[in-house]
Design an enzyme around this catalytic site. Structure first.
Site, short mmCIF file in Angstrom:
data_model
loop_
_atom_site.label_atom_id
_atom_site.label_comp_id
_atom_site.label_asym_id
_atom_site.label_seq_id
_atom_site.Cartn_x
_atom_site.Cartn_y
_atom_site.Cartn_z
N CYS A 1 8.85 -8.81 4.36
CA CYS A 1 9.68 -9.61 5.25
C CYS A 1 8.90 -9.99 6.50
O CYS A 1 8.12 -9.21 7.03
CB CYS A 1 10.93 -8.83 5.64
SG CYS A 1 11.93 -8.30 4.26
N GLU B 1 0.15 -6.83 -12.32
CA GLU B 1 0.66 -7.60 -11.19
C GLU B 1 0.82 -9.08 -11.54
O GLU B 1 1.81 -9.72 -11.17
CB GLU B 1 -0.28 -7.48 -10.00
CG GLU B 1 -0.27 -6.15 -9.30
CD GLU B 1 -1.27 -6.09 -8.15
OE1 GLU B 1 -0.91 -5.61 -7.09
OE2 GLU B 1 -2.42 -6.55 -8.34
N ASN C 1 13.61 -6.68 10.04
CA ASN C 1 12.74 -6.07 9.04
C ASN C 1 13.00 -4.57 9.05
O ASN C 1 13.22 -3.98 10.11
CB ASN C 1 11.26 -6.30 9.37
CG ASN C 1 10.83 -7.73 9.10
OD1 ASN C 1 11.58 -8.54 8.56
ND2 ASN C 1 9.60 -8.03 9.48
N GLY C 2 12.89 -3.93 7.89
CA GLY C 2 13.08 -2.50 7.81
C GLY C 2 14.29 -2.16 6.97
O GLY C 2 14.82 -3.00 6.23
N GLU D 1 -8.08 -0.33 -11.39
CA GLU D 1 -7.86 -1.56 -10.64
C GLU D 1 -7.65 -2.74 -11.59
O GLU D 1 -6.82 -3.62 -11.34
CB GLU D 1 -9.04 -1.83 -9.70
CG GLU D 1 -8.93 -3.09 -8.86
CD GLU D 1 -7.71 -3.14 -7.94
OE1 GLU D 1 -7.41 -4.24 -7.44
OE2 GLU D 1 -7.07 -2.09 -7.71
N TRP E 1 12.19 -10.27 1.63
CA TRP E 1 11.88 -9.68 0.33
C TRP E 1 12.99 -8.68 0.06
O TRP E 1 13.17 -7.72 0.79
CB TRP E 1 10.52 -9.00 0.37
CG TRP E 1 9.99 -8.54 -0.94
CD1 TRP E 1 9.35 -9.30 -1.87
CD2 TRP E 1 10.02 -7.21 -1.45
NE1 TRP E 1 8.97 -8.52 -2.93
CE2 TRP E 1 9.37 -7.22 -2.72
CE3 TRP E 1 10.51 -6.00 -0.98
CZ2 TRP E 1 9.22 -6.08 -3.49
CZ3 TRP E 1 10.37 -4.85 -1.76
CH2 TRP E 1 9.73 -4.92 -3.00
N ARG F 1 2.85 -12.95 2.54
CA ARG F 1 3.35 -11.57 2.46
C ARG F 1 4.28 -11.38 1.27
O ARG F 1 4.59 -10.25 0.89
CB ARG F 1 4.08 -11.22 3.76
CG ARG F 1 3.19 -11.23 4.98
CD ARG F 1 3.99 -11.28 6.27
NE ARG F 1 4.74 -10.08 6.53
CZ ARG F 1 4.32 -9.07 7.29
NH1 ARG F 1 3.13 -9.12 7.86
NH2 ARG F 1 5.08 -8.02 7.51
N LYS G 1 -4.30 -5.09 -11.73
CA LYS G 1 -4.32 -6.54 -11.56
C LYS G 1 -3.62 -7.24 -12.71
O LYS G 1 -2.88 -8.21 -12.52
CB LYS G 1 -5.78 -7.04 -11.47
CG LYS G 1 -6.41 -6.82 -10.12
CD LYS G 1 -5.77 -7.72 -9.05
CE LYS G 1 -6.00 -7.16 -7.68
NZ LYS G 1 -5.23 -5.94 -7.36
N LYS H 1 2.93 -8.83 -0.07
CA LYS H 1 1.58 -8.55 0.42
C LYS H 1 1.55 -7.34 1.34
O LYS H 1 0.68 -6.50 1.25
CB LYS H 1 1.06 -9.79 1.17
CG LYS H 1 -0.41 -9.68 1.59
CD LYS H 1 -1.32 -9.76 0.40
CE LYS H 1 -2.77 -9.81 0.78
NZ LYS H 1 -3.63 -9.77 -0.41
N HIS I 1 -6.54 12.01 -26.68
CA HIS I 1 -5.52 12.99 -26.30
C HIS I 1 -4.15 12.34 -26.09
O HIS I 1 -3.32 12.88 -25.36
CB HIS I 1 -5.96 13.74 -25.05
CG HIS I 1 -7.21 14.55 -25.24
ND1 HIS I 1 -7.26 15.65 -26.04
CD2 HIS I 1 -8.46 14.38 -24.74
CE1 HIS I 1 -8.48 16.15 -26.04
NE2 HIS I 1 -9.23 15.40 -25.26
#
Length: 603
Positions: free
Chosen positions: A2, A486, A103-104, A479, A77, A27, A483, A598, A502
């Site tokens: 946000c 995402e 925000n929060g 990583e 968001w 963001r 990616k 973000k 295993h």
């Protein structure tokens, strides 16, 4: 996540708010809105679940009273309530007098909502934030003063907040912050507030970051209070915004642009840090105490970068090291004299900030590694290093991962040299390896752009992927899997290749794509054979003869570039390009993946 913007200007507020919100789009958000005071003392509001451009069109078509230069804006968001226009910010009180952006998370919002409904308040949304506007409305009836009303309202809140409240009748504007970033600034252009300096940096040269409990009236003069009493204003910080363009520079998306920027980003960082490595001055300049072990703390891509850095401390200097997932770190016990390295691209990651609240550091020290030197994390750490990646607009981190790794490894080398765990000649040789990285990244880009496109149609319909590595390559497999998840919304998991038998081998069937980071460990061949025997499709990222010959080992003259100590950093390039190209083939928005943000400012 946000984003908040607010302004009081002589010029029209609308164009400023729209441009500022566009600068916060990176963001991640799923709705946006603005509230602007009109010249007749009412509020004009516009909200949308589409992009900020929709707000821009709505303001252009505004046919009501003339708009003033005072307004607030928000990108949301969703955390509470569905993605609807009614749940988008700004939120107003019952009389449409006070509008707020927040925000929060208000942890006691349900109890507050019930109390307010019992006294006759009518709610128009499902979100926790709306209780703030109604609390201010109640307090305003008692005090008649917006600043006092905001102060009283925040005393009833539990959780985290960055709030800007705008009173349509008086034009007064008040900001409040607690455990969520908010900064305020003034210049010849006007008075401003924002959750991110990027939103207003074109308009101001310096700013003041609010701290927990601050309430500030954004008038001709800023009035700083805490718990209703006047408090000292924090020092001014200088904005280091350089007018850098946020344009695509000929690329089709920001992710493509930011992948391409990695060689230049790496070269710039190494040129800055290399002279301070072997003599230990990079470390000594941090003014941190001696350490016996290292722990890295982060989330997502930043945690992966931290693991590379932790591995470098161990491989280079035999320093015991560990990694902490920030959202699970509250019960971790720190050994004495531990150097805790907290990584966050934005420096505002809520899980990281809460973790450092909960950790008992004792005789340990906290160093921040971030891309924002004015962030909350940077202010709260004992010392900080700016990874200097530059602006990154795409939600999925690319060049910030490379920048964090290079900066962290440079710091590790310098710390080990300064504490005589390695000698200076050895540190210089390792620094020479660091200097190879820009060329390795450039080679990886060229090799990947040639090898990957033909693969995409073959793997496009695959529903799941495995990523394997050994030793220093395991974290790069992690990583790569992150990616791909995402961007493509396909299932992807990473494992140390030795763990394949295993359990994960049960997932392999004919055609299953298995991406292997081949950093030269001979044992990887038997793991590849295990996959091929079950019909899996091996995509090997390695040296000459690999599916994607992107690693320095594939060059005519091999350039390991620290592959045996901090791993094959250039391997992230084919992993990024593979994820991006698959996502584009599936019709995904690679710059704004669904459900992601973000800067993750809620836990």
């Amino acid at each position: 996540m946000c984003g908040i913007v607010a302004c009081r200007m002589d010029e029209a507020a609308g164009p400023f708010l729209i441009d500022a919100l566009k600068l916060l789009e990176y963001r991640g958000y799923d709705s946006a809105g603005v509230a602007i005071r009109t010249l007749d003392g009412t509020m004009a509001s516009s909200r949308t679940t589409n992009r900020v451009e929709t707000l821009e069109r709505q303001l252009d078509e505004w046919a009501g009273p003339a708009l003033s230069g005072t307004g607030i804006g928000h990108t949301r968001w969703a955390t509470h309530g569905a993605v609807t226009e009614s749940n988008a910010h700004p939120h107003a009180d019952c009389r449409q007098r006070v509008s707020i952006v927040h925000n929060g998370i208000i942890e006691n919002s349900d109890a507050l909502r019930r109390q307010l409904e019992q006294t006759g308040h009518l709610f128009a949304s499902e979100v926790d934030s709306e209780v703030v506007s109604h609390l201010i409305e109640e307090e305003l009836l008692i005090t008649g003063d917006l600043r006092s009303a905001v102060t009283a309202a925040t005393l009833r809140l539990h959780g985290s907040w960055a709030i800007v409240a705008l009173d349509a009748e008086t034009g007064r504007m008040v900001a409040a912050a607690h455990r969520s970033p908010l900064l305020v600034a003034r210049s010849a252009r006007g008075v401003f507030a924002a959750s991110d300096i990027n939103a207003i940096a074109e308009f101001v040269d310096e700013f003041q970051a609010m701290t927990d409990g601050d309430v500030v009236e954004l008038g001709e003069e800023f009035v700083w209070t805490r718990s209703g009493a006047h408090s000292a204003a924090p020092a001014y910080a200088t904005s280091n915004w350089s007018g850098v363009t946020h344009g695509l520079a000929g690329h089709t998306d920001y992710m493509s642009k930011e992948i391409a920027e990695q060689p230049e980003t790496a070269a710039r960082i190494i040129d800055r840090l290399a002279p301070m490595i072997a003599d230990g001055s990079l470390w000594s300049g941090l003014n941190l105490p001696p350490f016996e072990r290292v722990a890295v703390l982060g989330c997502g891509t930043s945690l992966n970068a931290g693991r590379v850095i932790a591995n470098a401390f161990g491989a280079l200097g035999d320093v015991p090291n560990s990694s902490l997932i920030a959202s699970e770190a509250s019960s971790a016990i720190m050994d004495p004299r531990t150097l805790v390295i907290a990584l966050s691209q934005s420096g505002e990651t809520a899980d990281v900030l809460r973790a450092i609240d909960d950790l008992d550091l004792g005789t340990s020290s906290l160093m921040a590694l971030t891309n924002s030197e004015h962030s909350t994390l940077a202010r709260r750490a004992d010392s900080m290093l700016n990874c200097n990646a530059g602006p990154e607009i795409g939600v999925a981190a690319t060049k910030t991962f490379v920048a964090q790794v290079i900066t962290g490894v440079a710091m590790a080398l310098s710390a080990l040299a300064a504490t005589r765990r390695i000698d200076r000649d050895y540190a210089r040789r390792q620094t020479d390896d660091l200097r190879r990285i820009p060329d390795l990244l450039a080679h990886a880009i060229a090799a990947s752009q040639k090898a990957i496109p033909p693969l995409i149609e073959e793997i496009r319909d695959a529903q799941g992927f495995l990523f394997l590595g050994r030793g220093a390559g395991v974290v790069y497999a992690a990583e790569g899997a992150l990616k791909l998840k995402e961007l493509s919304y396909r299932w992807a998991e990473h494992y140390p290749a030795g763990e394949l038998k295993h359990g994960p081998l049960a997932l392999v069937e004919a055609g299953t794509p298995v991406v292997v980071i081949d950093s030269g460990d001979r044992r990887i061949e038997s793991n590849i054979s295990e996959v091929e025997a079950r019909g899996g499709r091996i995509i090997r990222i390695g040296g000459a003869g690999s599916t994607i010959p992107a690693l320095g080992l594939s060059l005519g003259t091999a350039m390991p570039g620290g592959i045996d100590r901090w791993g094959p950093l250039e391997s992230v390039v084919p992993l990024q390009i593979l994820a991006r190209d698959l996502a584009l083939a599936l019709g995904r928005d690679v710059d704004k993946p669904r459900n992601l943000a973000k800067s993750v400012t809620v836990e």
